[in-house]
Design an enzyme around this catalytic site. Structure first.
Site, PDB file in Angstrom:
ATOM      1  N   PRO A 242       0.823  -1.210   0.000  1.00 55.28           N
ATOM      2  CA  PRO A 242       0.000   0.000   0.000  1.00 55.28           C
ATOM      3  C   PRO A 242       0.859   1.263   0.000  1.00 55.28           C
ATOM      4  CG  PRO A 242       0.072  -0.946   2.200  1.00 55.28           C
ATOM      5  CD  PRO A 242       0.801  -1.903   1.303  1.00 55.28           C
TER       6      PRO A 242
ATOM      7  N   GLY B 293       0.270   5.627  -0.975  1.00 57.83           N
ATOM      8  CA  GLY B 293      -0.793   6.591  -1.200  1.00 57.83           C
ATOM      9  C   GLY B 293      -0.577   7.475  -2.410  1.00 57.83           C
TER      10      GLY B 293
ATOM     11  N   THR C 198      -2.217  -0.992   9.664  1.00 61.94           N
ATOM     12  CA  THR C 198      -0.865  -0.461   9.847  1.00 61.94           C
ATOM     13  C   THR C 198      -0.667  -0.064  11.305  1.00 61.94           C
ATOM     14  OG1 THR C 198      -0.631   0.288   7.568  1.00 61.94           O
ATOM     15  CG2 THR C 198       0.716   1.403   9.214  1.00 61.94           C
TER      16      THR C 198
ATOM     17  N   LYS D   7       0.523  -4.881   9.787  1.00 63.05           N
ATOM     18  CA  LYS D   7       1.664  -4.365   9.022  1.00 63.05           C
ATOM     19  C   LYS D   7       2.515  -3.453   9.903  1.00 63.05           C
ATOM     20  CE  LYS D   7       2.766  -1.692   4.837  1.00 63.05           C
ATOM     21  NZ  LYS D   7       3.445  -0.524   5.457  1.00 63.05           N
TER      22      LYS D   7
ATOM     23  N   HIS E 222       7.956   0.593   7.155  1.00 61.47           N
ATOM     24  CA  HIS E 222       7.298   1.677   6.409  1.00 61.47           C
ATOM     25  C   HIS E 222       8.251   2.308   5.394  1.00 61.47           C
ATOM     26  CE1 HIS E 222       3.305   3.706   6.971  1.00 61.47           C
ATOM     27  NE2 HIS E 222       3.833   4.522   6.081  1.00 61.47           N
TER      28      HIS E 222
ATOM     29  N   ASP F 289       7.920  -6.300   3.391  1.00 60.59           N
ATOM     30  CA  ASP F 289       8.167  -5.231   2.424  1.00 60.59           C
ATOM     31  C   ASP F 289       9.365  -4.414   2.874  1.00 60.59           C
ATOM     32  OD1 ASP F 289       7.483  -3.030   4.097  1.00 60.59           O
ATOM     33  OD2 ASP F 289       5.467  -2.879   3.312  1.00 60.59           O
ATOM     34  N   GLY F 290       9.991  -3.730   1.899  1.00 56.60           N
ATOM     35  CA  GLY F 290      11.124  -2.873   2.210  1.00 56.60           C
ATOM     36  C   GLY F 290      12.435  -3.363   1.632  1.00 56.60           C
TER      37      GLY F 290
ATOM     38  N   ARG G  18       7.964   1.489  -3.459  1.00 57.41           N
ATOM     39  CA  ARG G  18       8.475   2.525  -4.366  1.00 57.41           C
ATOM     40  C   ARG G  18       8.619   2.054  -5.814  1.00 57.41           C
ATOM     41  NH1 ARG G  18      11.468   3.533   0.511  1.00 57.41           N
ATOM     42  NH2 ARG G  18      11.087   5.648   1.340  1.00 57.41           N
TER      43      ARG G  18
END
Length: 351
Positions: A77, A79, A156, A222, A246, A277-278, A301
């Protein structure tokens, strides 16, 4: 210029975007130490390939929460996709549907949930929730998500307050953003991001039972980085964890996601699914995450880079490149299926 890897898309996207939008996408909290370490940490892990195995057929398919996906590579996710492409999340959703993977739609999407569903009606969708202080607003949003066919609720945890993102403060970007889904789905009711009532600062473990009482959806947490919180997640009967910091945008100087993964996986003891993620930028990174116990990875990203370059087609290309790289990594390490990827394939470098 041929775009043949994710860093090519990053470089090309930078040329397409305004400085404030680039800063919003690329920026980390404070000194961006964690943002950068998310990527560097993967390079501290080495592969241990096995040979003389028949890899004439390699199958990248797997499942998450009982749903089959074409590869363990899904969309995290993020934004405000309309910052980088006119129809924003609708293009992202179409690309995910075409790829046969899961797309987690953000609370801070710039397109309405209804428009996203219309754009990709057959896609596998989860919904990410920033918990609002108004419980009724949370309930209405969750019920709306459930009625629209989303398959899981991702809560989150790591944003009780916003991280100190210096570029965004300098650019005052928030004044140009609106939140479509925190109001009625009727057109024209979006509110400015900077006027939004803050995300709940009082959310705690005992509140999870309220969410479980109002939805039948699996609940995924998350932002977990420690074994202590992973154990509490299991205790509170959630269905999954996304190991995440994040993207280094919240608290700087925390563990890289891949470094936190091992202790989280050990703590849950196979009782719930763990995702990550990350920092994922290559097929080898995907393989390493799965070898350390992740069920799949989520891209943040890089999806926005693809969207900025070519819209829906750019997101498809990013997903195709990473899936093809992962397929190659599997073949070159002797893995014919995702089930054959295990801890013996990796070791942590002493360098």
């Amino acid at each position: 210029m041929s775009l043949v890897c994710l860093t090519d898309f990053q470089a090309h996207a930078r040329e397409q975007l305004s400085k404030s939008t680039r800063d919003f996408i690329e920026g980390g909290a404070d000194d961006s130490i964690t943002r950068d370490d998310n990527i560097a940490a993967f390079k501290r892990i080495r592969l241990r390939p096995r040979y003389l195995r028949d890899v004439s057929e390699v199958d990248t398919r797997t499942t998450i929460q009982g749903e089959e996906i074409s590869a363990p590579i899904c969309i995290a996710p993020t934004g405000f996709h309309c910052l980088v492409w006119p129809d924003g999340e609708m293009s992202t959703a179409r690309a995910a549907q075409a790829a046969g993977i899961c797309y987690i739609t953000s609370t801070f999407a710039s397109c309405s949930l209804e428009d996203i569903v219309i754009a990709a009606p057959e896609g596998l969708r989860w919904f990410q929730l920033y918990v609002h202080p108004d419980l009724q607003l949370n309930k209405q949003l969750i019920q709306r998500v459930e009625s629209l066919g989303f398959k899981a609720l991702v809560i989150t945890l790591d944003t009780p307050v916003c991280g100190n993102r210096r570029h965004d403060i300098r650019n005052q970007l928030r004044r140009n953003l609106t939140l479509t889904d925190l109001q009625s789905p009727k057109k024209g009711n979006a509110i400015p991001y900077f006027q939004m009532t803050p995300i709940s600062t009082s959310l705690c473990w005992n509140d999870l039972s309220w969410f479980q009482s109002i939805t039948r959806l699996p609940i995924i947490l998350k932002g977990i980085l420690t074994k202590e919180d992973a154990e509490l997640a299991v205790k509170h009967n959630v269905q999954g964890i996304i190991v995440s910091n994040h993207g280094g945008r919240q608290l700087d100087e925390v563990l890289a996601s891949i470094d936190a993964l091992t202790e989280v996986v050990a703590a849950v003891k196979g009782k719930i699914e763990v995702y990550l993620d990350g920092g994922v930028r290559t097929g080898n990174d995907v393989l390493k995450a799965l070898a350390l116990g992740a069920k799949c990875i989520f891209l943040g990203r890089p999806i926005l880079w693809g969207l900025a370059c070519k819209g829906e087609h750019g997101v498809k290309e990013v997903l195709n490149i990473l899936t093809n790289e992962f397929h190659t990594s599997m073949a070159l390490t002797g893995c014919r299926s995702v089930a054959e990827i295990n801890r013996n394939l990796v070791q942590f470098s002493r360098l």
